[in-house]
Write a protein that holds these residues in place. Structure first.
Motif, PDB file in Angstrom:
ATOM      1  N   ILE A 252       0.828  -1.201   0.000  1.00 45.45           N
ATOM      2  CA  ILE A 252       0.000   0.000   0.000  1.00 45.45           C
ATOM      3  C   ILE A 252       0.867   1.258   0.000  1.00 45.45           C
ATOM      4  N   ILE A 253       1.919   1.268   0.822  1.00 47.12           N
ATOM      5  CA  ILE A 253       2.813   2.425   0.862  1.00 47.12           C
ATOM      6  C   ILE A 253       3.500   2.613  -0.482  1.00 47.12           C
ATOM      7  N   PHE A 254       3.916   1.518  -1.099  1.00 44.79           N
ATOM      8  CA  PHE A 254       4.563   1.599  -2.418  1.00 44.79           C
ATOM      9  C   PHE A 254       3.622   2.223  -3.442  1.00 44.79           C
ATOM     10  N   ILE A 255       2.385   1.788  -3.437  1.00 37.80           N
ATOM     11  CA  ILE A 255       1.406   2.304  -4.408  1.00 37.80           C
ATOM     12  C   ILE A 255       1.085   3.769  -4.140  1.00 37.80           C
ATOM     13  N   THR A 301       0.049   8.480   5.678  1.00 40.35           N
ATOM     14  CA  THR A 301       0.112   8.839   7.092  1.00 40.35           C
ATOM     15  C   THR A 301      -1.048   8.220   7.869  1.00 40.35           C
ATOM     16  N   THR A 302      -2.229   8.211   7.255  1.00 38.07           N
ATOM     17  CA  THR A 302      -3.402   7.608   7.895  1.00 38.07           C
ATOM     18  C   THR A 302      -3.209   6.117   8.107  1.00 38.07           C
ATOM     19  N   LEU A 303      -2.615   5.455   7.120  1.00 39.47           N
ATOM     20  CA  LEU A 303      -2.310   4.028   7.264  1.00 39.47           C
ATOM     21  C   LEU A 303      -1.319   3.806   8.392  1.00 39.47           C
ATOM     22  N   MET A 304      -0.320   4.663   8.480  1.00 42.58           N
ATOM     23  CA  MET A 304       0.681   4.538   9.530  1.00 42.58           C
ATOM     24  C   MET A 304       0.069   4.720  10.922  1.00 42.58           C
ATOM     25  N   MET A 308       0.768   2.063  13.826  1.00 41.74           N
ATOM     26  CA  MET A 308       1.376   2.467  15.091  1.00 41.74           C
ATOM     27  C   MET A 308       0.476   2.118  16.265  1.00 41.74           C
ATOM     28  N   PHE A 309      -0.824   2.252  16.077  1.00 38.43           N
ATOM     29  CA  PHE A 309      -1.779   1.956  17.138  1.00 38.43           C
ATOM     30  C   PHE A 309      -1.782   0.466  17.469  1.00 38.43           C
ATOM     31  N   PHE A 384      -3.561  19.695  12.166  1.00 36.79           N
ATOM     32  CA  PHE A 384      -4.248  18.640  12.912  1.00 36.79           C
ATOM     33  C   PHE A 384      -3.622  17.270  12.681  1.00 36.79           C
ATOM     34  N   LEU A 385      -3.268  16.954  11.440  1.00 33.57           N
ATOM     35  CA  LEU A 385      -2.691  15.640  11.155  1.00 33.57           C
ATOM     36  C   LEU A 385      -1.352  15.461  11.869  1.00 33.57           C
TER      37      LEU A 385
END
Length: 452
Positions: A252-255, A301-304, A308-309, A384-385
Motif C-alpha cells: 500500500i505504501i509503495f502504491i 500517514t493515515t495508514l501509519m 502504530m496503534f 491537525f494531522l
C-alpha cells in the motif's frame, strides 16, 4: 493476670503498618525512578556538548526508558559519547524491563524472592506462573544479548569501510540496542535516510526491531518446538498476522507514494521497494525512517496511524495495543456478525475474559489518545494531522514524527512525556494502578439496551 483476660485482650502490635502497593504501582514507580536517574545523568556536564535544560534531559530520558525515540534535541550532536552511552543503557533497561534485570540479579547472587515480589514479576511479564517468569527472565537476557551482539557485529563490518573503527564500533553498539529494543534513537538527525537503498542496513535494522517486536514468548516457542505444527496458537496467529500486515502495508505504501516526488518517485526501483518495506515495518513501534515522514501523502500517514496503534507482540520491546489484541477484536467482531456465541481462533475458543480485556485495553487507549489530541490542539495550534500523528506515535512509543516534536511547548513536551510513559506501561496496567477493582458477590438482573 487472669488468663481469660489475656485471651480477650490480645497483645497490641505497635509496629508500623507497611505501605501496601499494587504490582502495577511498583512497576510504574520503578520506571519513573529510572527516568529520574537518567535525567540527572544526562544533565551532567560530561553528557552534553551544549546546555541541556532539565526538561530536555527529562524528555530524552523518558523517551529512552519508554523506548520511544521522540527527541527535542539531536542525539548525535547535542550529547557526548558518554551521554549517548547513557541513552543506550536507558533504552536497554526500558526495553527489556526493570523486572528482568532485578530477577536475574537476585538469581545470580542467590537471593530469595518473596511472594509479593513474585506477584510483581508475574504482572510485569504478563504471566501466571512464577516458574515461567524465572525461565522467561533468563531467556530474555540471553536472547537479547545474542541478537544484539550479532546485529552489532554485522553493522560494525558494514560501517567499518566508511568510519574509523572506534566510531564504527560505537555506532553499531548504539544502533543494535536502539533497533532491537524498538527505540528509534539515531545518531544522525536524518535517522537512516542516507541508507534508504542500502540492503545491508535495511535488512539488519528491520531484522533487529522485528525480532524484538515479536516478543520473547514467540521466540521461546519457536526454539522449543522448532516445527510450525507444534507451535502454540498464539505464536501461529502472531507470526501469520505480522507477515500479512507487513506485506500489505509495504504494498500500500509503495502504491500510494510511487508518484510522490518527495519520497519514492526520486528513488531507483530497488530503493523504492526498500523504502516501502522499511516504512511499513518501522511503524510497529521501531521509530527509524529512511524517507521524510513529513513529506508522506496524507493517505500513507493515515495508514501509519493504524499500524502504530496496533504495535507489536506481547512480552516484547514494542508497544501499542499489541497485535493479538487487534486479532481478538477482529475475531470477536466476526463472531458477532456470524451470530456465534464463541470467539474462535485457529480452531480454539478465546475466553470471554480475554475478549473483555482486549476491548477494555482498546477503549482506554483510544480515550487516552483522544484526550492527548484534544489537549495538543489547544496547546500547540499546529496542523491537525501532525498533532494526531504525534499523539499516536507517543502512545505507541513509536518515535516517528512529522516535525512537531521540536516545536512542542513546555506543556506539550510534558504531555508527550506522560503519553509515552502511559503507553509503555500499558493502558490496563495504568487502569489497575488508578482504580483496582474489588470483587462483588451480588448479582443484578439483566436489562436489554439498544446498541447501534
Amino acid at each position: 493476670m487472669n488468663s481469660r483476660y489475656i485471651a480477650l485482650h490480645p497483645k497490641v502490635n505497635h509496629s508500623r503498618k507497611k505501605i501496601q502497593l499494587s504490582p502495577p504501582t511498583i512497576l510504574a514507580l520503578g520506571f519513573a525512578g529510572l527516568i529520574v536517574i537518567g535525567t540527572f545523568l544526562l544533565m551532567l556536564p560530561m553528557s552534553a556538548n551544549s546546555n541541556i535544560s532539565l526538561l530536555e534531559a527529562a524528555f530524552t530520558a523518558t523517551s529512552a526508558v519508554t523506548v520511544t525515540g521522540l527527541v527535542v534535541v539531536d542525539t548525535g550532536t547535542d550529547f557526548t559519547m558518554f551521554g549517548q552511552l547513557i541513552i543506550a543503557l536507558l533504552i536497554q533497561a526500558g526495553g527489556l524491563g526493570l523486572m528482568t534485570f532485578a530477577i536475574v540479579a537476585l538469581i545470580a547472587i542467590g537471593g530469595k524472592i518473596g511472594f509479593r515480589q513474585q506477584i510483581i514479576a508475574t504482572a510485569a511479564f504478563n504471566q501466571t506462573s512464577w516458574a515461567t517468569v524465572v525461565q522467561t527472565a533468563k531467556a530474555v537476557i540471553v536472547f537479547a544479548l545474542i541478537v544484539e551482539s550479532a546485529g552489532m557485529l554485522i553493522l560494525f563490518l558494514r560501517w567499518l569501510p566508511e568510519m574509523a573503527w572506534q566510531q564504527a564500533l560505537f555506532h553499531s553498539f548504539f544502533y543494535a540496542i536502539s533497533a532491537f529494543n524498538n527505540a528509534g534513537f539515531a545518531l544522525d538527525a536524518n535517522s537512516l535516510m542516507p541508507y534508504v537503498g542500502d540492503p545491508a542496513i535495511n535488512i539488519i535494522i528491520t531484522g533487529l526491531f522485528i525480532t524484538g517486536g515479536l516478543g520473547f514468548g514467540v521466540w521461546m516457542d519457536i526454539w522449543q518446538q522448532r516445527r510450525w505444527k507444534k507451535l502454540s496458537i498464539y505464536s501461529k496467529a502472531l507470526l501469520t498476522s505480522v507477515v500479512l500486515i507487513n506485506v500489505f502495508a509495504m504494498l500500500i505504501i509503495f502504491i500510494l507514494e510511487l508518484d510522490n516526488p518527495e519520497t519514492l518517485r526520486s528513488l531507483t526501483s530497488s530503493e523504492q521497494w526498500w523504502a516501502a518495506w522499511f516504512q511499513a515495518t518501522t511503524t510497529r513501534t521501531a521509530g527509524f525512517n529512511t524517507i521524510d515522514i513529513s513529506a508522506l501523502e496524507d493517505s500513507t500517514t493515515t495508514l501509519m496511524l493504524l499500524l502504530m496503534f496496533i504495535g507489536g507482540g506481547s512480552l516484547s520491546t514494542a508497544s501499542g495495543i499489541k497485535v493479538m489484541t487487534f486479532i481478538v477484536l477482529v475475531m470477536a467482531t466476526y463472531a458477532y456478525l456470524r451470530q456465534r456465541d464463541e470467539v474462535v481462533l485457529l480452531g480454539r475458543t478465546i475466553p470471554r475474559n480475554t475478549v473483555r480485556k482486549a476491548l477494555a485495553l482498546t477503549l482506554i487507549s483510544v480515550a487516552l489518545i483522544w484526550v492527548a489530541i484534544f489537549l495538543l490542539t489547544v496547546l500547540q495550534h499546529e496542523p491537525f494531522l501532525d498533532v494526531v500523528f504525534e499523539a499516536v506515535s507517543a502512545f505507541g512509543t513509536v518515535g516517528l514524527s512529522r516535525g512537531l516534536t521540536g516545536d512542542l511547548s513546555i506543556f506539550g513536551q510534558v504531555l508527550i512525556m506522560v503519553l509515552m510513559f502511559v503507553g509503555r506501561l500499558g493502558p490496563l496496567t495504568m487502569a489497575y494502578f488508578l482504580a483496582s477493582p474489588k470483587p462483588k458477590h451480588l448479582g443484578y438482573p439483566e436489562v436489554k439496551v439498544p446498541i447501534g
